[in-house]
Structure formats: C-alpha cells, structure tokens
Scaffold this motif. Structure first.
Motif, PDB file in Angstrom:
ATOM      1  N   THR A  25       0.816  -1.211   0.000  1.00 40.93           N
ATOM      2  CA  THR A  25       0.000   0.000   0.000  1.00 40.93           C
ATOM      3  C   THR A  25       0.855   1.269   0.000  1.00 40.93           C
ATOM      4  O   THR A  25       0.364   2.355  -0.288  1.00 40.93           O
ATOM      5  CB  THR A  25      -0.937   0.037   1.221  1.00 40.93           C
ATOM      6  N   LEU A  26       2.139   1.132   0.333  1.00 42.83           N
ATOM      7  CA  LEU A  26       3.058   2.264   0.330  1.00 42.83           C
ATOM      8  C   LEU A  26       4.232   1.930  -0.589  1.00 42.83           C
ATOM      9  O   LEU A  26       4.988   0.991  -0.340  1.00 42.83           O
ATOM     10  CB  LEU A  26       3.565   2.542   1.751  1.00 42.83           C
ATOM     11  N   VAL A  73       6.670   8.917  -3.792  1.00 49.04           N
ATOM     12  CA  VAL A  73       5.928   8.151  -2.791  1.00 49.04           C
ATOM     13  C   VAL A  73       4.483   8.025  -3.237  1.00 49.04           C
ATOM     14  O   VAL A  73       3.863   9.021  -3.651  1.00 49.04           O
ATOM     15  CB  VAL A  73       5.990   8.838  -1.408  1.00 49.04           C
ATOM     16  N   THR A  74       3.952   6.815  -3.182  1.00 46.04           N
ATOM     17  CA  THR A  74       2.538   6.556  -3.480  1.00 46.04           C
ATOM     18  C   THR A  74       1.940   5.802  -2.297  1.00 46.04           C
ATOM     19  O   THR A  74       2.489   4.779  -1.865  1.00 46.04           O
ATOM     20  CB  THR A  74       2.373   5.717  -4.756  1.00 46.04           C
ATOM     21  N   TRP A  75       0.818   6.292  -1.791  1.00 44.42           N
ATOM     22  CA  TRP A  75       0.169   5.665  -0.631  1.00 44.42           C
ATOM     23  C   TRP A  75      -1.306   5.462  -0.938  1.00 44.42           C
ATOM     24  O   TRP A  75      -2.018   6.415  -1.291  1.00 44.42           O
ATOM     25  CB  TRP A  75       0.335   6.530   0.609  1.00 44.42           C
TER      26      TRP A  75
END
Length: 279
Positions: A25-26, A73-75
């Motif tokens: 998820t991160l 960063v992708t969350w």
C-alpha cells in the motif's frame, strides 16, 4: 547563416531503488544520478560577417555536469477513511547543474556585457567570453509534483470523487548568461464529480489560486542596425534603394531580448461524458 556545431554527448550514472511497504500500500522509489555533458549545445548570439546584425548561433560548451536526486511516494491505504478510498502521490526532484568549461569567441559587445567578462583575443577585435560556473538553462534546482484522489460510494453504482493536482517549480535561469530567470511558482488544479458505469459529470477548476507567475520565456539575439544620428533615416533602407549612406551613420548593437509568457488564468468548467455499450 548555418551554425556549425558538434553533436552533444552525455554520460549518465544512476543508482536507485524501488520499494514496497505495508502490504504494497506504500510505494517508495528513489534515485541519485550524475550527468556528464561533453560538447553540450547552447544558444548564443554573435555579429554576422558584415558586422551589422546579431544572429543566433549554436555553440558547444566544453563540458557541463548535473547532480540530481529524486524520490517518489505513493500511498493507497487498504481501509477506508471518512467513508472512502484514498490515493496519494508525491515526487520531488533536486538538481545542481554547472557549466564546468564553456568559453566562446565573440565580436559582440552586448554578448560581452551579458557574460560579464571579456578576455581580448590578440590581433583581433574579439573577446573570449566565459560562462564557466553558470547554471544550465531551464534547470530548476527543485521541483515537486503531487496528487490526491478520494472516492466514496454514494448509491449503488454511483461514486463521488474529488481530485487535486499540485505542482511546484523552483526558480530557474532561462539562458546561458544567468541574467534572466523566472521565479518559483505553484499551480493547483481541482476536480469534483460523479461517476457511474456509463456516465460521469465533472466540475473542474484549473489554476485554483489564479497564480500569474511567469513560467516560460523565449528570446533571441537583439538587432544590429544602422541609424543616422538625429534623424529617422534607416541606413539599411537607404543602401537597398541605392542612396548614399550618410556620414553620421552608426551601427547600434541592441541587447538580447526575452519574451515572457503568462500562464492561463483560473478556468472553471463543467464536463460530462456518456459511454455507449457499457464496458
């Protein structure tokens, strides 16, 4: 006149990593890099062969380099928050650029003034101009791009979504002289809408805060032309017509020019889409 120049060569060294955390998820990705230029092409100007007009010319810098780093960063959390699903993205880039060896020969006093230096060439009315140590043009030391998306179910098959995009670009020089630069700027876009299986309706706002900071510039060499002091006679036109050139004629080497482009103002709109045939 066609400028002669060598092909630009560049070597790149990069070290990076892609990582996933918290059940994917991160996502965190990053890299550091070094770019080494040889014969980097850059736009300059000089007087033409007759000495009466400035022309654009491609010159080769001896060498230039750029150090940089970037992280993204992708969350996207698994659990819902405020009743909906979230997706956040952000990326940042840092640059440190420099012409490490850049000297050109010029006959233009304006170019010498813009360069801020002049080493006379023995036996010629020319200057060796140095741009060594200047930053590369259009290379912002920092830049950020981010986005946020929120989707929440309204009824069966109908979702409400909100999206926003953010962009920040640091100040940057627009030419090799480092005399002209554009300021840092922020841009924010926003969208809210409803989405079903076959249709969606979207309200959007571009440039939410109506920022009018100049983001792009253009330019070129100035004008070198001939005038008669104290009159409106154009010597170029007189010579073309076969008239004698007045004694008081002088050649004027006018400065380089730059043109600034304003961004689009705030725009508010409504957009609808209908999809035939389902999926």
């Amino acid at each position: 006149e066609i400028a002669e120049f060598k092909p630009e060569k560049m070597q790149v060294w990069e070290l990076g990593a892609n990582t996933a955390w918290a059940e994917n998820t991160l996502i965190v990705n990053g890299a550091v890099f070094f770019q080494d230029y040889t014969d980097k092409q850059a736009l300059t100007s000089q007087l033409n062969s007759t000495g009466d007009r400035l022309i654009s010319k491609i010159e080769n810098a001896g060498s230039a380099e750029a150090w940089g780093a970037e992280i993204s960063v992708t969350w996207s959390p698994i659990s819902t928050f405020l009743g909906g699903n979230w997706l956040l993205n952000g990326s940042y880039t840092w640059l440190d650029t420099e012409y490490t060896d850049f000297e050109v020969i010029s006959t233009s006093p304006v170019s010498a003034a813009n360069a801020g230096n002049c080493t006379p060439v023995p036996g010629a009315d020319q200057c060796a101009l140095s741009y060594t140590g200047n930053e590369l043009e259009d290379s912002a030391p920092g830049a950020f791009v981010g986005s946020l998306q929120y989707v929440v179910p309204v009824t069966g098959g109908l979702d409400l979504f909100l999206e926003t995009d953010l962009q920040w670009t640091d100040r940057r020089y627009t030419d090799i002289t480092n005399n002209v630069k554009v300021d840092e700027y922020w841009n924010t876009d926003f969208r809210i809408g409803l989405q079903a299986e076959t249709w969606d309706l979207l309200l959007y706002v571009n440039n939410v805060f109506d920022d009018d900071t100049v983001r792009f510039t253009g330019g070129g060499p100035g004008l070198g032309c001939c005038f008669v002091l104290g009159s409106g006679v154009d010597v170029s036109a007189s010579a073309a017509a076969g008239d004698p050139v007045p004694v008081g004629a002088v050649t004027v080497d006018l400065p380089l020019y730059s043109t600034a482009f304003l961004p689009p103002p705030r725009v508010v709109g409504l957009r609808g889409t209908f999809r035939f045939g389902g999926n």
